[in-house]
Design an enzyme around this catalytic site. Structure first.
Site, PDB file in Angstrom:
ATOM      1  CG  LEU A   1       5.782  -5.968  12.589  1.00 31.87           C
ATOM      2  CD1 LEU A   1       4.473  -5.265  12.913  1.00 31.87           C
ATOM      3  CD2 LEU A   1       6.800  -5.785  13.708  1.00 31.87           C
TER       4      LEU A   1
ATOM      5  CG  HIS B   1       1.460  -0.433   0.783  1.00 32.60           C
ATOM      6  ND1 HIS B   1       2.752  -0.871   0.989  1.00 32.60           N
ATOM      7  CD2 HIS B   1       1.220  -0.571  -0.552  1.00 32.60           C
ATOM      8  CE1 HIS B   1       3.272  -1.261  -0.160  1.00 32.60           C
ATOM      9  NE2 HIS B   1       2.364  -1.102  -1.106  1.00 32.60           N
TER      10      HIS B   1
HETATM   11  C1  GAR Z   1       4.678   6.494   3.467  1.00 33.77           C
HETATM   12  O1  GAR Z   1       4.527   6.759   2.104  1.00 33.77           O
HETATM   13  C2  GAR Z   1       4.139   5.127   3.806  1.00 33.77           C
HETATM   14  O2  GAR Z   1       2.995   4.779   3.089  1.00 33.77           O
HETATM   15  C3  GAR Z   1       5.288   4.256   3.403  1.00 33.77           C
HETATM   16  O3  GAR Z   1       6.432   4.949   3.843  1.00 33.77           O
HETATM   17  C4  GAR Z   1       6.155   6.345   3.830  1.00 33.77           C
HETATM   18  C5  GAR Z   1       6.453   6.890   5.211  1.00 33.77           C
HETATM   19  O4  GAR Z   1       6.337   8.280   5.201  1.00 33.77           O
HETATM   20  N1  GAR Z   1       5.221   2.946   3.966  1.00 33.77           N
HETATM   21  C6  GAR Z   1       5.631   1.859   3.347  1.00 33.77           C
HETATM   22  O5  GAR Z   1       6.126   1.870   2.247  1.00 33.77           O
HETATM   23  C7  GAR Z   1       5.443   0.585   4.138  1.00 33.77           C
HETATM   24  N2  GAR Z   1       5.728  -0.542   3.302  1.00 33.77           N
HETATM   25  P1  GAR Z   1       6.355   9.078   6.565  1.00 33.77           P
HETATM   26  O6  GAR Z   1       7.549   8.570   7.372  1.00 33.77           O
HETATM   27  O7  GAR Z   1       6.524  10.507   6.140  1.00 33.77           O
HETATM   28  O8  GAR Z   1       5.044   8.846   7.265  1.00 33.77           O
END
Ligand code: GAR
Length: 208
Positions: free
Chosen positions: A97, A113
């Site tokens: 963002l 994260h």
């Molecule tokens: C999760 O592991 C979250 O921490 C990560 O994406 C996944 C989403 O899972 N986020 C990142 O890497 C942000 N940089 P979900 O769609 O099942 O909630």
């Protein structure tokens, strides 16, 4: 007398298991909140289905139809303002963002994260933790500021890395913890139990 519920927007790009954890916690009355908007920048994100299954207002906004990133983000800003959102939860929202967005909702954007920040910011972090040979990883809920994955940390959970782990098994173990600490962090904010002091997020000392 009815009191207004705390309004969440959940921004997603993928599977939406964190969205699901938040929905479940609201439905179990662990969170005194409502999800006023689920917004995805990916058309076929399964998170949108999850939102629909629970009768939520779900929106796919296609970044490709806007002339540039600033226009796209302005559209999201307008939508969030029109819904008087109290807290924006990034839940697997794979888009960085911009300054204007972050300033528009200062202190009201949080992210989850899948690493123990400040270790392994950015993308593919489960792979990076494995390749680095770390013995522990985890997950972090933090306020969003202009530094990618660099905002003040609200909660973290530690996850061991086993010798036999691959990206999938580690991601799964980390996600289990994400589903616990993300709702917990949201609850701390709803209940006004934390305050930001420089880089630190501290529990408020309440009188009485
Ligand atoms: C999760 O592991 C979250 O921490 C990560 O994406 C996944 C989403 O899972 N986020 C990142 O890497 C942000 N940089 P979900 O769609 O099942 O909630």
């Amino acid at each position: 007398m009815t009191s207004e519920k705390f309004k969440l927007a959940v921004l997603v790009s993928g599977n939406g298991s964190n969205l699901q954890a938040i929905i479940d916690c609201i439905e179990k009355n662990y969170l005194a909140a409502e999800i006023s908007l689920v917004l995805s920048n990916v058309k076929d994100a399964y998170a949108l289905e999850r939102g629909k299954n629970h009768g939520l207002d779900v929106v796919f906004l296609d970044p490709k139809i806007y002339p540039n990133r600033a226009n796209y983000e302005q559209k999201i800003i307008d939508l969030l303002l029109s819904k008087s959102i109290d807290l924006i939860c990034l839940a697997g929202f794979m888009q960085i963002l911009g300054k204007k967005f972050i300033e528009a909702f200062s202190g009201k954007i949080i992210n989850i994260h899948p690493s123990l920040l400040p270790a392994f910011p950015g993308l593919d972090v489960q792979k990076k933790a494995l390749e680095h040979g770390a013995k522990f990883s985890g997950c972090t809920v933090h306020f969003v500021n202009e530094e990618v994955d660099g905002g003040p940390i609200i909660l973290q959970s530690i996850v061991p890395i086993h010798d036999e782990d691959d990206i999938e098994s580690l991601s799964k173990r980390i996600l289990q913890q994400e589903h616990i600490i993300y709702p917990e962090a949201i609850r701390l904010i709803i209940e006004d139990n934390i305050e930001i002091s420089g880089r630190r997020v501290l529990r408020k000392i309440k009188e009485g």
